[in-house]
Write a protein that holds these residues in place. Sequence first.
Motif, PDB file in Angstrom:
ATOM      1  N   PHE A  81       0.967  -1.186  -0.233  1.00 60.19           N
ATOM      2  CA  PHE A  81      -0.020  -0.048   0.057  1.00 60.19           C
ATOM      3  C   PHE A  81       0.721   1.299  -0.130  1.00 60.19           C
ATOM      4  O   PHE A  81       0.435   2.421   0.367  1.00 60.19           O
ATOM      5  N   SER A  82       2.017   1.221  -0.311  1.00 59.23           N
ATOM      6  CA  SER A  82       3.080   2.300  -0.730  1.00 59.23           C
ATOM      7  C   SER A  82       3.015   2.560  -2.292  1.00 59.23           C
ATOM      8  O   SER A  82       3.005   1.906  -3.074  1.00 59.23           O
ATOM      9  N   GLY A  83       2.908   4.159  -2.391  1.00 61.50           N
ATOM     10  CA  GLY A  83       3.238   4.581  -3.787  1.00 61.50           C
ATOM     11  C   GLY A  83       1.918   4.971  -4.658  1.00 61.50           C
ATOM     12  O   GLY A  83       2.343   5.200  -5.689  1.00 61.50           O
ATOM     13  N   PHE A  84       0.831   4.628  -4.055  1.00 60.15           N
ATOM     14  CA  PHE A  84      -0.398   5.166  -4.622  1.00 60.15           C
ATOM     15  C   PHE A  84      -1.471   5.670  -3.723  1.00 60.15           C
ATOM     16  O   PHE A  84      -2.739   5.721  -4.120  1.00 60.15           O
ATOM     17  N   ALA A  85      -0.941   6.339  -2.720  1.00 58.75           N
ATOM     18  CA  ALA A  85      -1.837   7.067  -1.753  1.00 58.75           C
ATOM     19  C   ALA A  85      -2.716   7.941  -2.321  1.00 58.75           C
ATOM     20  O   ALA A  85      -4.066   8.149  -1.859  1.00 58.75           O
ATOM     21  N   HIS A  86      -2.264   8.986  -3.068  1.00 52.13           N
ATOM     22  CA  HIS A  86      -3.053   9.840  -3.800  1.00 52.13           C
ATOM     23  C   HIS A  86      -4.296   9.107  -4.742  1.00 52.13           C
ATOM     24  O   HIS A  86      -5.360   9.607  -4.615  1.00 52.13           O
ATOM     25  N   ALA A 118      -6.121  -9.884 -12.246  1.00 54.98           N
ATOM     26  CA  ALA A 118      -4.928  -9.278 -11.372  1.00 54.98           C
ATOM     27  C   ALA A 118      -4.645 -10.252 -10.299  1.00 54.98           C
ATOM     28  O   ALA A 118      -3.641 -10.678 -10.186  1.00 54.98           O
ATOM     29  N   ILE A 119      -5.677 -10.663  -9.866  1.00 50.99           N
ATOM     30  CA  ILE A 119      -5.584 -11.901  -8.614  1.00 50.99           C
ATOM     31  C   ILE A 119      -4.963 -12.985  -9.044  1.00 50.99           C
ATOM     32  O   ILE A 119      -3.999 -13.446  -8.372  1.00 50.99           O
ATOM     33  N   ARG A 133      -7.559   0.752 -10.514  1.00 52.04           N
ATOM     34  CA  ARG A 133      -6.220   0.936 -10.293  1.00 52.04           C
ATOM     35  C   ARG A 133      -5.831   0.806  -8.751  1.00 52.04           C
ATOM     36  O   ARG A 133      -4.635   0.777  -8.428  1.00 52.04           O
ATOM     37  N   SER A 134      -6.903   1.365  -7.865  1.00 50.42           N
ATOM     38  CA  SER A 134      -6.510   1.657  -6.290  1.00 50.42           C
ATOM     39  C   SER A 134      -6.687   0.090  -5.775  1.00 50.42           C
ATOM     40  O   SER A 134      -6.183   0.220  -4.458  1.00 50.42           O
ATOM     41  N   GLN A 135      -6.606  -1.000  -6.268  1.00 56.16           N
ATOM     42  CA  GLN A 135      -6.758  -2.201  -5.921  1.00 56.16           C
ATOM     43  C   GLN A 135      -5.180  -2.516  -5.337  1.00 56.16           C
ATOM     44  O   GLN A 135      -4.420  -2.300  -6.390  1.00 56.16           O
ATOM     45  N   GLY A 136      -4.941  -3.082  -4.224  1.00 58.47           N
ATOM     46  CA  GLY A 136      -3.345  -3.565  -4.101  1.00 58.47           C
ATOM     47  C   GLY A 136      -2.851  -4.406  -5.225  1.00 58.47           C
ATOM     48  O   GLY A 136      -1.752  -4.458  -5.372  1.00 58.47           O
ATOM     49  N   SER A 137      -3.810  -5.584  -5.516  1.00 59.14           N
ATOM     50  CA  SER A 137      -3.213  -6.459  -6.555  1.00 59.14           C
ATOM     51  C   SER A 137      -3.025  -5.927  -7.600  1.00 59.14           C
ATOM     52  O   SER A 137      -1.795  -6.297  -8.245  1.00 59.14           O
ATOM     53  N   VAL A 138      -3.627  -4.855  -8.274  1.00 59.88           N
ATOM     54  CA  VAL A 138      -3.364  -4.158  -9.286  1.00 59.88           C
ATOM     55  C   VAL A 138      -2.217  -3.410  -9.173  1.00 59.88           C
ATOM     56  O   VAL A 138      -0.993  -3.514 -10.313  1.00 59.88           O
TER      57      VAL A 138
END
Length: 270
Positions: A15-20, A167-168, A221-226
């Motif tokens: 969960f780092s790098g796409f917080a915005h 993606a999963i 895009r905000s999904q962690g797997s993606v």
Amino acid sequence: MGDGPDRFAATIRRFSGFAHEYDSYRAQPPAGLATLLAQYTRTRQPRLVVDLGSGTGLSSRYWADQAVRVIGIEPSSDMRDEALRQAGSANVSYQAGYSHDTGLPAGCAQIVTCMQALHWMEPQSTFAEARRILAPGGVFVAIDYDWPPMTGSWRADQAWLACSERAIGLETELPGQRPPRWEKASHAERMRASRCFQFVRESVLHHIDAGNGERYVGLLRSQGSVMDLLKAGYSEQDLGITGLEALVRAELGREPAPWYWSARVRIGVV
């Protein structure tokens, strides 16, 4: 390995790098949640709400006008930094910590929330910590939305689900340690088995907001797997996002329209 920082290092990296992006596209908690929990706790305005796994503060800011004070607990510095950038209420603060180790005093909160994050947390130690920091009669609540929201376009929903499933599947091929994860469907069962709560109930709350094609793709895009796959070098073409983007441009357009969310709500009373 226990519940120390090393065990959850992979989760924090995820969960780092796409917080915005996460903060821009995700949904707030259901509008009726605060009213429901006020009824359970018999208080119009809780003195303290603690938000475990608060991320970018989206779920913490929800409580700004509902509680005297709100504290978001989040281990990812990237997510906390975004929360601080979004901060607008003096009664909402954030601090580093884990769901099983908040650093807060015993009996300090009336409500402890966990919005779309409990499946990343070790259950028993999280429930024990929630019980410790809740005052008698306080409530722990875990909320998870069904994905994706209902948009009125079955073609968009079908394409979103196909991308998510792809993606999963691809994620299982990534090298290295995968984050520990607990099945969402068993949250209430684990809450009951923990013996940390006098009463546990699972139900559904509904929530309506608005979105368009851009937000719909942003949700994916905000999904962690993606995001893990994109960071690993997969392209949006590989994941089917390019095709989804073209489809929802036609199906959902640019103008916001109502979206309908269903939230699985698990309540535990201490």
